[in-house]
Write a protein that holds these residues in place. Structure first.
Motif, mmCIF file in Angstrom:
data_model
loop_
_atom_site.group_PDB
_atom_site.id
_atom_site.type_symbol
_atom_site.label_atom_id
_atom_site.label_comp_id
_atom_site.label_asym_id
_atom_site.label_seq_id
_atom_site.Cartn_x
_atom_site.Cartn_y
_atom_site.Cartn_z
ATOM 1 N N LYS A 79 7.396 7.959 16.239
ATOM 2 C CA LYS A 79 7.301 9.292 15.629
ATOM 3 C C LYS A 79 8.325 10.235 16.253
ATOM 4 N N MET A 80 8.452 10.185 17.557
ATOM 5 C CA MET A 80 9.420 11.047 18.241
ATOM 6 C C MET A 80 10.847 10.695 17.814
ATOM 7 N N GLU A 81 11.108 9.419 17.663
ATOM 8 C CA GLU A 81 12.427 8.978 17.191
ATOM 9 C C GLU A 81 12.678 9.532 15.785
ATOM 10 N N PHE A 82 11.675 9.397 14.930
ATOM 11 C CA PHE A 82 11.811 9.904 13.562
ATOM 12 C C PHE A 82 12.053 11.410 13.555
ATOM 13 N N ASP A 83 11.266 12.152 14.321
ATOM 14 C CA ASP A 83 11.385 13.608 14.330
ATOM 15 C C ASP A 83 12.793 14.049 14.720
ATOM 16 N N GLN A 84 13.352 13.430 15.738
ATOM 17 C CA GLN A 84 14.703 13.806 16.182
ATOM 18 C C GLN A 84 15.745 13.456 15.125
ATOM 19 N N LEU A 85 15.651 12.254 14.565
ATOM 20 C CA LEU A 85 16.618 11.842 13.552
ATOM 21 C C LEU A 85 16.482 12.686 12.285
ATOM 22 N N TYR A 86 15.262 13.063 11.945
ATOM 23 C CA TYR A 86 15.054 13.892 10.758
ATOM 24 C C TYR A 86 15.708 15.262 10.951
ATOM 25 N N GLU A 87 15.592 15.799 12.150
ATOM 26 C CA GLU A 87 16.241 17.073 12.458
ATOM 27 C C GLU A 87 17.761 16.932 12.339
ATOM 28 N N GLU A 88 18.305 15.866 12.919
ATOM 29 C CA GLU A 88 19.751 15.644 12.859
ATOM 30 C C GLU A 88 20.238 15.393 11.435
ATOM 31 N N SER A 89 19.372 14.834 10.607
ATOM 32 C CA SER A 89 19.783 14.442 9.258
ATOM 33 C C SER A 89 20.072 15.634 8.355
ATOM 34 N N ALA A 90 19.743 16.830 8.805
ATOM 35 C CA ALA A 90 20.114 18.029 8.045
ATOM 36 C C ALA A 90 21.613 18.262 8.115
ATOM 37 N N ARG A 91 22.268 17.626 9.108
ATOM 38 C CA ARG A 91 23.702 17.850 9.328
ATOM 39 C C ARG A 91 24.552 16.605 9.184
ATOM 40 N N ARG A 141 0.833 -1.213 0.000
ATOM 41 C CA ARG A 141 0.000 0.000 0.000
ATOM 42 C C ARG A 141 0.866 1.261 0.000
ATOM 43 N N PHE A 142 1.981 1.210 0.712
ATOM 44 C CA PHE A 142 2.843 2.393 0.822
ATOM 45 C C PHE A 142 4.114 2.274 -0.028
ATOM 46 N N ASP A 143 4.175 1.228 -0.852
ATOM 47 C CA ASP A 143 5.322 1.019 -1.733
ATOM 48 C C ASP A 143 6.634 1.004 -0.947
ATOM 49 N N VAL A 144 6.648 0.211 0.115
ATOM 50 C CA VAL A 144 7.811 0.093 0.987
ATOM 51 C C VAL A 144 8.366 -1.321 0.894
ATOM 52 N N LYS A 145 9.672 -1.445 0.758
ATOM 53 C CA LYS A 145 10.330 -2.744 0.760
ATOM 54 C C LYS A 145 11.077 -2.919 2.082
ATOM 55 N N VAL A 146 10.981 -4.120 2.651
ATOM 56 C CA VAL A 146 11.553 -4.384 3.971
ATOM 57 C C VAL A 146 12.531 -5.552 3.901
ATOM 58 N N THR A 147 13.192 -5.769 5.018
ATOM 59 C CA THR A 147 14.061 -6.934 5.165
ATOM 60 C C THR A 147 13.401 -7.922 6.109
ATOM 61 N N SER A 148 13.268 -9.166 5.674
ATOM 62 C CA SER A 148 12.662 -10.200 6.510
ATOM 63 C C SER A 148 13.739 -11.183 6.943
ATOM 64 N N HIS A 149 14.040 -11.171 8.221
ATOM 65 C CA HIS A 149 14.988 -12.151 8.768
ATOM 66 C C HIS A 149 14.210 -13.428 9.060
ATOM 67 N N GLN A 152 2.494 6.894 6.686
ATOM 68 C CA GLN A 152 1.920 8.080 6.062
ATOM 69 C C GLN A 152 2.587 9.340 6.615
ATOM 70 N N TYR A 153 2.822 9.365 7.896
ATOM 71 C CA TYR A 153 3.481 10.509 8.539
ATOM 72 C C TYR A 153 4.911 10.676 8.023
ATOM 73 N N ILE A 154 5.665 9.577 7.996
ATOM 74 C CA ILE A 154 7.060 9.634 7.554
ATOM 75 C C ILE A 154 7.150 10.057 6.094
ATOM 76 N N GLN A 155 6.280 9.504 5.263
ATOM 77 C CA GLN A 155 6.337 9.822 3.838
ATOM 78 C C GLN A 155 5.910 11.252 3.535
ATOM 79 N N GLY A 156 5.387 11.947 4.517
ATOM 80 C CA GLY A 156 5.047 13.348 4.344
ATOM 81 C C GLY A 156 6.236 14.279 4.486
ATOM 82 N N HIS A 157 7.417 13.720 4.749
ATOM 83 C CA HIS A 157 8.638 14.508 4.912
ATOM 84 C C HIS A 157 9.548 14.337 3.697
ATOM 85 N N LYS A 158 10.097 15.419 3.230
ATOM 86 C CA LYS A 158 10.947 15.391 2.046
ATOM 87 C C LYS A 158 12.285 14.712 2.332
ATOM 88 N N GLY A 159 12.761 13.992 1.322
ATOM 89 C CA GLY A 159 14.107 13.429 1.407
ATOM 90 C C GLY A 159 14.217 12.118 2.149
#
Length: 311
Positions: free
Chosen positions: A242-254, A99-107, A282-289
Motif C-alpha cells: 500500500k505504501m509503495e502504491f501511495d508513493q507511486l500514485y502521487e508521482e504518477s501525477a507528473r 472477483r476483481f476483474d484483474v488479468k495477470v501474467t503467469s510465468h 479493493q484499495y487500489i481500485q478505489g483510486h481514479k486512473g
C-alpha cells in the motif's frame, strides 16, 4: 557556515525565479515533468505476476523446512509444500482475480506445465498471460549459448503445446539471466523480459539491433522475498505494498509509473494472502486512473509509444 547560508539564500532566490529545476524533474537527461501519462490515458498501471512453478522443482528444493536432510533421502514434507501451489494456490488466486476483474501474467516453468496441464490451461482460459520461466529450475546464466537457447525454447514449447498460448515474455530463475539470454530471447521471438529492477516504468533497449521491451520486476512487493524469505505477516505485506502504491500514485501525477506485485503459487495462494490481496486490490481500485495490465500489454504499449524511455 556563512558560505552555506549564502548558497541556501541564492538557491531560494533562483528557485523562485524558476531557474532551478525541482528535484526529480530530470532523470538520465530526460525531462520527466513532461512525461506524464500512459498511451491509453492511465495514470498508474499495476502489473501482477503469478508464478506457476510448483511441480517443476527438483527434489529437496528450498522450502520452509530446515535444510538438514541426510544425503540420499527425499524431503517428502517439502514436496507437499510445493504441491499446495497446484492443488490449492493457483485456483484460489484465479478466483480472486476474477472477483476483481484483474488479468495477470503467469510465468510458467515448462516442466510444471507438462506435469499439471489442467492448471496451465485454466490460467490461460481465464484470460491471463502465459509467459516463459525456463524448462525447469536449472540455472541458465552459466549455460553455453545453444544449450541455453534450447532450455528457453523447450519451456516455451511446453506452454504452447499445453495451452495454445504463444509466450512473448520471459523471467529467468531468480532473475539471473546470462550474457546471451536477451539475444536468445530476441531470436526466439520474445518481445520483453522482466529481469530488471532498475526503474518503476517500462523502457526499451536494443537487442540484436532491434527494439526489446523491459517490464521491470519487483523484490520489494514480492511474496517469496517478504512472506517466505523475511517471514512478514500478511499485515506487513499489505502495508508495505500500500505504501509503495501511495508513493507511486502521487508521482504518477507528473510522470509515468508502474507498480509491480509478485505472487507465487504456493505462497500467494494461501487463504491469508488471498484475503490480504483482496483488501489490497479493493484499495487500489478505489483510486481514479489506475489500470491493471498483463505484461504483454505493457510491452506492446511501450514498444509502440514514441515517448518511452530508451537505453
Amino acid at each position: 557556515m556563512s558560505s552555506r547560508r549564502h548558497f541556501m539564500k541564492q538557491s531560494a532566490v533562483l528557485g523562485m525565479a524558476g531557474l532551478v529545476q525541482p528535484f526529480g524533474s530530470l532523470a538520465a537527461g530526460r525531462d520527466t515533468s513532461k512525461q506524464s501519462s500512459w498511451a491509453d490515458g492511465s495514470r498508474l498501471v499495476v502489473s501482477i505476476s503469478m508464478q506457476f512453478e510448483s511441480g517443476g522443482q527438483p527434489d529437496n528444493a528450498e522450502s520452509p523446512f530446515p535444510n538438514n536432510m541426510l544425503p540420499g533421502f527425499r524431503d517428502l514434507p517439502g514436496a507437499t509444500w510445493y504441491a499446495y501451489g497446484y492443488k490449492e494456490g493457483v485456483q484460489r488466486m484465479l478466483d480472486n482475480w476474477d472477483r476483481f476483474d484483474v488479468k495477470v501474467t503467469s510465468h510458467m516453468v515448462g516442466s510444471a506445465v507438462l506435469k499439471h496441464p489442467e492448471v496451465a490451461k485454466e490460467i490461460v482460459q481465464r484470460g491471463h498471460e502465459a509467459a516463459g520461466h525456463g524448462m525447469d529450475w536449472t540455472t541458465q546464466y552459466n549455460l553455453p549459448y545453444e544449450q541455453e537457447k534450447q532450455f528457453i525454447a523447450d519451456g516455451a514449447d511446453a506452454i504452447r503445446k499445453v495451452t495454445g498460448f504463444n509466450p512473448v515474455g520471459y523471467n529467468a530463475n531468480w532473475l539471473r539471466r546470462g550474457e546471451n539470454t536477451l539475444k536468445i530471447l530476441q531470436e526466439l521471438g520474445f518481445t520483453y523480459h522482466i529481469d530488471d529492477l532498475s526503474r518503476d516504468e517500462p523502457f526499451i533497449i536494443q537487442v540484436n539491433n532491434k527494439d526489446f521491451a523491459v517490464v521491470p520486476y519487483t523484490l520489494r512487493c514480492n511474496d517469496i522475498l517478504l512472506i517466505e524469505g523475511k517471514h512478514f505477516s500478511t499485515d506487513q505485506f499489505l502495508k508495505q505494498v500500500k505504501m509503495e502504491f501511495d508513493q507511486l500514485y502521487e508521482e504518477s501525477a507528473r510522470r509515468r509509473r508502474q507498480l509491480s506485485i509478485s505472487f507465487h503459487d504456493r505462497i500467494g495462494g494461501t487463504p491469508q494472502m488471498v484475503k490480504a490481496t483482496a483488501e489490497l486490490l479493493q484499495y487500489i481500485q478505489g483510486h481514479k486512473g489506475v489500470s491493471f495490465k498483463r505484461k504483454d500489454e505493457i510491452a506492446r504499449m511501450t514498444l509502440a509509444d514514441k515517448t518511452s524511455i530508451r537505453e
